[in-house]
Design an enzyme around this catalytic site. Sequence first.
Site, PDB file in Angstrom:
ATOM      1  N   GLY A  89       0.873  -1.215   0.000  1.00 40.41           N
ATOM      2  CA  GLY A  89       0.000   0.000   0.000  1.00 40.41           C
ATOM      3  C   GLY A  89       0.864   1.202   0.000  1.00 40.41           C
ATOM      4  N   THR A  90       1.513   1.904  -0.785  1.00 38.01           N
ATOM      5  CA  THR A  90       2.816   2.519  -0.990  1.00 38.01           C
ATOM      6  C   THR A  90       2.703   3.794  -1.835  1.00 38.01           C
ATOM      7  OG1 THR A  90       3.769   0.331  -0.958  1.00 38.01           O
ATOM      8  CG2 THR A  90       5.116   2.059  -1.924  1.00 38.01           C
ATOM      9  N   VAL A  91       3.569   4.755  -1.571  1.00 34.48           N
ATOM     10  CA  VAL A  91       3.687   5.943  -2.412  1.00 34.48           C
ATOM     11  C   VAL A  91       5.111   6.044  -2.914  1.00 34.48           C
ATOM     12  CG1 VAL A  91       1.817   7.254  -1.349  1.00 34.48           C
ATOM     13  CG2 VAL A  91       4.122   7.425  -0.391  1.00 34.48           C
ATOM     14  N   MET A 130       4.862   1.834  -7.607  1.00 34.63           N
ATOM     15  CA  MET A 130       4.431   1.204  -6.369  1.00 34.63           C
ATOM     16  C   MET A 130       3.369   0.158  -6.661  1.00 34.63           C
ATOM     17  SD  MET A 130       1.172   2.439  -6.158  1.00 34.63           S
ATOM     18  CE  MET A 130       0.694   2.123  -4.476  1.00 34.63           C
TER      19      MET A 130
END
Length: 518
Positions: A336-338, A418
């Site tokens: 779950g990443t930026v 991502m």
Amino acid sequence: MRPLFAPRGAVATSQPLAASAGLAVLRRGGNAVDAALATAIALTVVQPTSNDVGGDLFAIVWDGERLHGLNGSGRSPAALTLDRLGGRMPERGWLPVTVPGAPAGWRDLHERFGVLPFADLFADAVEYAESGYPVSPEVARAWARAVAEHAALRGPEFDEWGRVFTIAGRAPTAGERWRNPGAARALRLIADTRADAFYLGEIASALAAHSGSTGGLLTAADLAAHGSTWVEPVSVAYRGHEVWELPPNGQGVAALLALGVLDGVDLAAMPLAERLHWQIEAMKLGFADTFAYVADPSAMAVPTDSLLSPAYLASRRALIGERAAVPSPGEPVRGGTVYLCAADAGGMMVSLIQSNYMGFGSYVVLPGFGFGLHNRGVGFRLEPGHPNAVGPGKRPFHTIIPGFLTRGEAPVGPFGVMGGHMQPQGHLQVISSTVDRGLDPQAALAEPRWQWRAGRTVLVEDGLARPAVLEELRSRGHQVRVEPEPTGFGYGQAIWRLPDGGYVAGSEPRADGSALGY
């Protein structure tokens, strides 16, 4: 979307307000690291569906002469053992929580490279948390899915998430103003103490107390023991370029393994279906070795250099035939990443990624401080003897990976995609589109993507769903499924340096992304 051309500097990320925070820092005289940090810190507030203060961070920095890597991931609590898990690692709650590394990562990047005062980089994030901001559309969609998942969770450790991240039990809608005063308080403390409050002071004490009262294993000693690690990036050659990733415990070597395999074939001369077949099969080989060998470096029996050696890559390339396969790990020599990127007028460039993992991560939120904790412990394996087996004080296998491209000894620029398991697959596809087909960053990011899931199952976006292509892939044994939902194919950004100075940047069209320059 069109590519951004900028004469002096650029910032690209998945949320426009965060990109604006980074651009403002460049305009005030900050460098690319300052801009990347301001962007990253703002992202914890304006895109909490993907990252937060309680997450991890990795970065690659081109300082104008060479690359530097920072592993800002945290380790498992000292009390975490296989026996404590009862045979399974839950995805939510305290058990998958490892020490968050993002605040220390911000401090350590700034200490080595930053030029503006550290606290100045928090200004926009604090303002957005305290006064509020209108939620962007894709963030609102992800938030609604998270609220539905939270509704099924039971236990006191999940209660604060509902109080902080819902409005009377629902998610904020697109355009609705959202505030998080607790997060503003936490960010001020981190800014004023250079992250000491998080690991040694007020926030650390509160985290340890909340863990102890709601069933967690995280202690004050675990937090105090945390430290980032400076590492040397690793690379493979690809068509006259070098693709760089960070060494384990991240999965960047999967992308390098696949690209190293593909460097020995002429993808540009292949019809589309054959090109996709080779890319998919190379990616499977990369994942097979990565899942078998990548772990906390202290526990790895196979050196990264062995996995990326030309001889080993050639041996793996020879395994690819006309039919889809389910490969096993190879036998390299043992030992779950930026996402955001930034570049400045002096030539410094930054590739940075930070994450909760799996959306809102653990769904554990620290009361009074408005931030959630990630669930990176899900990356551990439960098989005793595996290098990535659950254990105390270990960094788990990590999905988040920043990338960087060079040609000769000259930088081309930072890039990343991502999306968990999709990340190395996205890296491969963006690099192939750039190097093999000469696409600019925006066009490369907009290309329709594929994703290998497991076995022979491959998902493709609508843009690849041409009857002849699907028929050819299926005739080779690929179990292809067209996936209309774009979120599973990752969100990427890239900035390339222009030959005559300045930059060209692209931002993910599947997200609320923005590339800004000056």
